[in-house]
Motif scaffolding. Structure first.
Motif, PDB file in Angstrom:
ATOM      1  N   ARG A 105      42.245  46.973  36.037  1.00 15.11           N
ATOM      2  CA  ARG A 105      42.752  45.926  36.937  1.00 15.11           C
ATOM      3  C   ARG A 105      42.458  44.574  36.334  1.00 15.11           C
ATOM      4  O   ARG A 105      41.789  44.483  35.304  1.00 15.11           O
TER       5      ARG A 105
ATOM      6  N   GLY B 295      29.011  40.092  39.113  1.00  9.46           N
ATOM      7  CA  GLY B 295      30.437  40.383  38.976  1.00  9.46           C
ATOM      8  C   GLY B 295      31.134  39.338  38.113  1.00  9.46           C
ATOM      9  O   GLY B 295      32.207  39.595  37.564  1.00  9.46           O
TER      10      GLY B 295
ATOM     11  N   GLY C 269      40.661  41.005  35.863  1.00  5.11           N
ATOM     12  CA  GLY C 269      39.265  40.586  35.965  1.00  5.11           C
ATOM     13  C   GLY C 269      39.080  39.576  37.091  1.00  5.11           C
ATOM     14  O   GLY C 269      39.980  38.817  37.422  1.00  5.11           O
ATOM     15  N   ASP C 270      37.899  39.586  37.657  1.00  7.89           N
ATOM     16  CA  ASP C 270      37.519  38.609  38.661  1.00  7.89           C
ATOM     17  C   ASP C 270      36.191  38.042  38.177  1.00  7.89           C
ATOM     18  O   ASP C 270      35.235  38.808  38.052  1.00  7.89           O
TER      19      ASP C 270
ATOM     20  N   GLU D 141      38.159  36.037  35.949  1.00  4.07           N
ATOM     21  CA  GLU D 141      39.110  35.616  34.915  1.00  4.07           C
ATOM     22  C   GLU D 141      40.484  35.270  35.495  1.00  4.07           C
ATOM     23  O   GLU D 141      41.133  34.299  35.082  1.00  4.07           O
TER      24      GLU D 141
ATOM     25  N   ASN E  19      38.416  48.075  32.354  1.00  2.00           N
ATOM     26  CA  ASN E  19      38.680  47.961  33.780  1.00  2.00           C
ATOM     27  C   ASN E  19      40.166  48.235  33.969  1.00  2.00           C
ATOM     28  O   ASN E  19      40.976  47.891  33.100  1.00  2.00           O
TER      29      ASN E  19
ATOM     30  N   ASP F 178      34.471  35.214  30.544  1.00  2.00           N
ATOM     31  CA  ASP F 178      33.735  35.378  31.790  1.00  2.00           C
ATOM     32  C   ASP F 178      32.289  34.918  31.578  1.00  2.00           C
ATOM     33  O   ASP F 178      31.718  35.168  30.531  1.00  2.00           O
TER      34      ASP F 178
HETATM   35  N1  GLY Z   1      34.778  39.729  35.355  1.00  2.00           N
HETATM   36  C1  GLY Z   1      34.521  41.077  35.074  1.00  2.00           C
HETATM   37  C2  GLY Z   1      35.255  42.024  35.903  1.00  2.00           C
HETATM   38  O1  GLY Z   1      36.214  41.697  36.562  1.00  2.00           O
HETATM   39  O2  GLY Z   1      34.880  43.178  35.902  1.00  2.00           O
END
Ligand code: GLY
Ligand code: AMP
Length: 420
Positions: free
Chosen positions: A286, A226, A288-289, A291, A284, A212
């Motif tokens: 869930r 984020g 990744g965002d 990723e 986390n 990330d």
């Molecule tokens: N990219 C980090 C997250 O999803 O928390």
């Protein structure tokens, strides 16, 4: 089968894009979804944190599998609500989602199970925090205990940064209830990695490696966000990946089961690879965002059976296969992000970007206004490039990004390069 995706970001759009092509998916729903997802799924106007309403919707439509993108519904107990109704859902229970919902819980859990992580103290006041800073020294990290949309962490290298963190946490009370307890933690030095696995509570299947680009500006400078970009693969040396599984992930899955909080779904470990080996920075509960936007296009085969097996506790003997191609994701963010993003700017050039070979566009903070696509959130779009190597994938992603325009667009120019 009928599948529901909960969420409205580019991560969820990537899942919808993959699942709409998957064998066995007859009907695909997204709640609430976004204008991009509307092209591949039926969007239902229920907010992602409307857990009860979502469970009622899933019951009435006989949804076979629900996949939850964001953390908030999980921390609120959406999986418990679905389980009570006998509905299959990919994501941990409320008790298991504490791994993301409370950084203090996770720290104490790591202590109970010998999971390597930075030394820390819990502070409820400025005085307690000051004592922790004296004890631990610089660099030091202040973390809000609860959910803070990725903004509740302040890394401090100097005394003046410690002072502004103190003000933010204990005078401005910038994080509300999430910041009532503050974790004051030793700053670790090393290379950071996102390690995601899919688990049914006992079997663990690692997802493709990813990295990330967290900070706003090139060279990993500026405020934390984020996530402004991602690449996959971002391979780790085999012994490091092995150590993360052996010392962090497996003890966590076993420990959660032992403590009566069996963990099912995606577990995302943010890990710092230090001179003393991998150390857990955060969990986390869930995907990744951003990723996911770089990982999902690389998934080779049918995603649905794997997700369903994770929900039902049937992952044993299954595996995930990944294409050799690389993906790079460049996030286009609105003016003002990560503070207050400006909204309502017209977005053009999506069709031109999508016409390019190897380019995918996943929408997040977008909305339709009088038939025009406009910005409606901080991270507006993810442009993903596919290629034989990460460098080629990044070139393709930037080709795509150059076609998309909106006023004030911000993006990093160094996705695909090594992070300093
Ligand atoms: N990219 C980090 C997250 O999803 O928390
Ligand atoms: P978190 O939300 O806990 O991942 O923190 C956000 C970011 O802050 C991480 O991705 C790291 O870059 C950084 N960070 C968190 N904890 C530490 C730590 N103990 N030492 C150094 N950097 C950290």
């Amino acid at each position: 089968m009928r599948v529901l995706i909960v969420g409205s970001g580019a991560r969820e759009h990537a899942l919808a894009w993959k699942l709409c092509r998957a064998e066995g998916v007859d009907e695909l729903y997204a709640a609430p979804g976004n204008p991009g997802m509307a092209g591949v799924a039926t969007c239902v106007p229920i907010p992602a944190d409307g857990t009860l309403e979502l469970a009622e919707f899933a019951t009435s439509l006989h949804i076979d599998v629900t996949v939850v993108g964001p953390e908030l519904p999980l921390v609120l107990g959406i999986a418990d609500e679905f389980a009570r109704r006998g509905l299959a859902i990919v994501g941990p229970s409320r008790a298991a989602a504490e791994l993301e919902g409370s950084k203090v819980f996770t720290k104490e859990f790591c202590g109970r199970h010998g999971i390597p992580t930075a030394r820390s103290r819990v502070a409820r006041s400025r005085d307690e925090a000051a004592a922790a800073v004296r004890e631990i020294g610089l660099p030091i990290v202040f973390k809000a205990d609860g959910l803070a949309a990725g903004k509740g962490v302040l890394v401090c290298h100097r005394a003046d940064e410690v002072e502004s963190a103190m003000v933010r946490f204990f005078e401005d009370r910038a994080f509300g209830a999430a910041g009532e307890r503050v974790l004051v933690e030793q700053g670790l030095v090393g290379e950071e990695t996102s390690f995601m696995v899919l688990t049914d509570g006992s079997t663990v299947i690692p997802l493709a490696s990813a990295r990330d680009y967290k900070r706003l500006e090139d060279g990993d400078r500026g405020p934390n966000t984020g996530g402004m970009g991602a690449v996959s693969p971002a391979p780790l040396p085999a012994e490091v990946a092995g150590a993360i599984l052996r010392d962090i992930v497996h003890p966590t899955i076993a420990g959660m089961a032992q403590e009566g909080r069996p963990y099912r779904g995606v577990l995302y470990a943010g890990v710092m690879i230090t001179g003393d080996g991998p150390q857990l920075l955060e969990y986390n509960c869930r995907l990744g965002d951003p990723e996911t936007q770089a990982v999902i296009p690389r998934f080779d085969g049918d995603l649905l059976p794997l997700l369903r097996a994770a929900a039902l506790g049937e992952l044993g003997g299954m595996r995930a296969a990944w294409k050799r191609e690389a993906c790079a994701c460049v996030v286009l963010a609105a003016d003002g992000y990560p503070g207050s993003p400006r909204r309502g700017d017209q977005i053009t050039g999506l069709a031109e970007a999508l016409a390019l070979e190897g380019v995918l566009v996943f929408q997040a903070g977008t909305a339709l206004e009088d038939g025009r696509l406009v910005t409606a959130g901080g991270r507006v779009l993810s442009v993903v490039g596919r290629g034989a190597t990460v460098a080629e994938a990044a070139r393709t992603a930037y080709e795509g990004a150059s076609r998309v325009q909106f006023a004030g667009v911000q993006f990093r120019r160094d996705v695909g390069e090594a992070i300093p």
